[in-house]
Enzyme design. Sequence first.
Site, mmCIF file in Angstrom:
data_model
loop_
_atom_site.group_PDB
_atom_site.id
_atom_site.type_symbol
_atom_site.label_atom_id
_atom_site.label_comp_id
_atom_site.label_asym_id
_atom_site.label_seq_id
_atom_site.Cartn_x
_atom_site.Cartn_y
_atom_site.Cartn_z
ATOM 1 N N ASP A 13 -6.670 -4.652 -0.691
ATOM 2 C CA ASP A 13 -7.509 -3.612 -0.067
ATOM 3 C C ASP A 13 -8.982 -3.993 -0.063
ATOM 4 O OD1 ASP A 13 -5.163 -1.892 0.069
ATOM 5 O OD2 ASP A 13 -5.468 -1.549 -2.074
ATOM 6 N N HIS A 41 -3.255 -3.049 6.491
ATOM 7 C CA HIS A 41 -4.691 -3.054 6.723
ATOM 8 C C HIS A 41 -4.982 -2.463 8.096
ATOM 9 C CE1 HIS A 41 -3.254 -7.154 7.876
ATOM 10 N NE2 HIS A 41 -3.899 -6.852 8.984
#
Length: 429
Positions: A13, A41
Amino acid sequence: MANVVVVGTQWGDEGKGKIVDWLSERADIVVRYQGGHNAGHTLVVNGVNYKLSLLPSGLVRGKLSIIGNGVVVDPHHFVAELKKLRDQGVKITPEILRIAENAPLILSLHRDLDATRESGLSGLKIGTTKRGIGPAYEDKVGRRAIRVMDLAETNTLMAKIERLLAHHNALRRGMGVAEINSQALYDELMQVADEILPFMDCTWRLLDESYQVGKHVLFEGAQGALLDNDFGTYPYVTSSNTVAGQACTGSGIGPGVIHYVLGIAKAYTTRVGEGPFPTEQINDIGEFLGMRGKEFGVVTGRKRRCGWFDAVLVRQMVTICGVQGIALTKLDVLDGLDEIKICIGYELDGKRINYLPSSMGAQARVMPVYETLEGWKEATAHALSWEDLPPQAVKYIRYIEKLINARVALLSTSPEREDTILVTDPFAD
């Protein structure tokens, strides 16, 4: 000519999606080399959000994109994600998307096993996404996986399924779960075979041919190096290797083909799921970072744990991955804080150390040693040059560079791809 590996240096992340999208304009080919659809993502292109978890980011830019042999492929999710992108106007054909013929498949039985194990564990919760990633890798290592190429060889597929089920049905009997019928699994695979096989290719040869004629290749990692099966916070890790070296074995290229390793790091730290997190802030600071940074998982929607930047961990991953430059992301999230802390070392059982030990017990006992820096009130969001940054923000960046032994090559100041300050071009010859 240069080929670049992008790797997360924290627990995932870190903003790899935006950076890969930004770099993809300089690349001819984008390759996913490990993981599955457990790490998502988001790309923001012309105001449109594209959420990816399996397909390479280069597809949104129309680049030749490859799913390498190191990836475990859920064929049903592949079809669904393909449809979702196409519905958003992205043109995807076998001319720009290839899947390694020897990539293992994630089957419904893998998802079942993942969920059963996670819900049945007493005490030790790994925090998996329950998408079958781990069990699929187990079958790969156990030499019983069904691979993409097997879908094309229907005369031998049933025998491979029966060999696989000899293992899985024994497990299911032990767990008190109904056994799987081989014909049902065969039919499940045949439902998606025609949608997968047009994309199948011998991708290592394709990459070699591209290398020989000077193509630029971008190798896109998923998750982060601290989730690596060997070098991460074991057992709170993923089931694949996530360090930069996996780009070679997960795509079929040699180490000499890689010319630059770009590490991605947030200006603070986050983690999803269980496991040690020395700088976690279970307080107003943690809430501030989570809300300002919109820290919720793309795949699971889970709230991410948040904390201060941990220079010890990032430096460790810089070393293990051979990182030559860092893309620092989400600096703007820190705007407005009176002071900002950076972890510069640990205390372990009364001793000062400058690395994270491999022992789970030691990892749980380390206490962060902080240095406090003055914050800044001015906005860094949407800054397009160093001159646009507040002096204290520049000081923060320079101190991070010193602590992690790597220079900042790219600085991201918002989710928009245009809000990126280039210092060193990873693709420069």
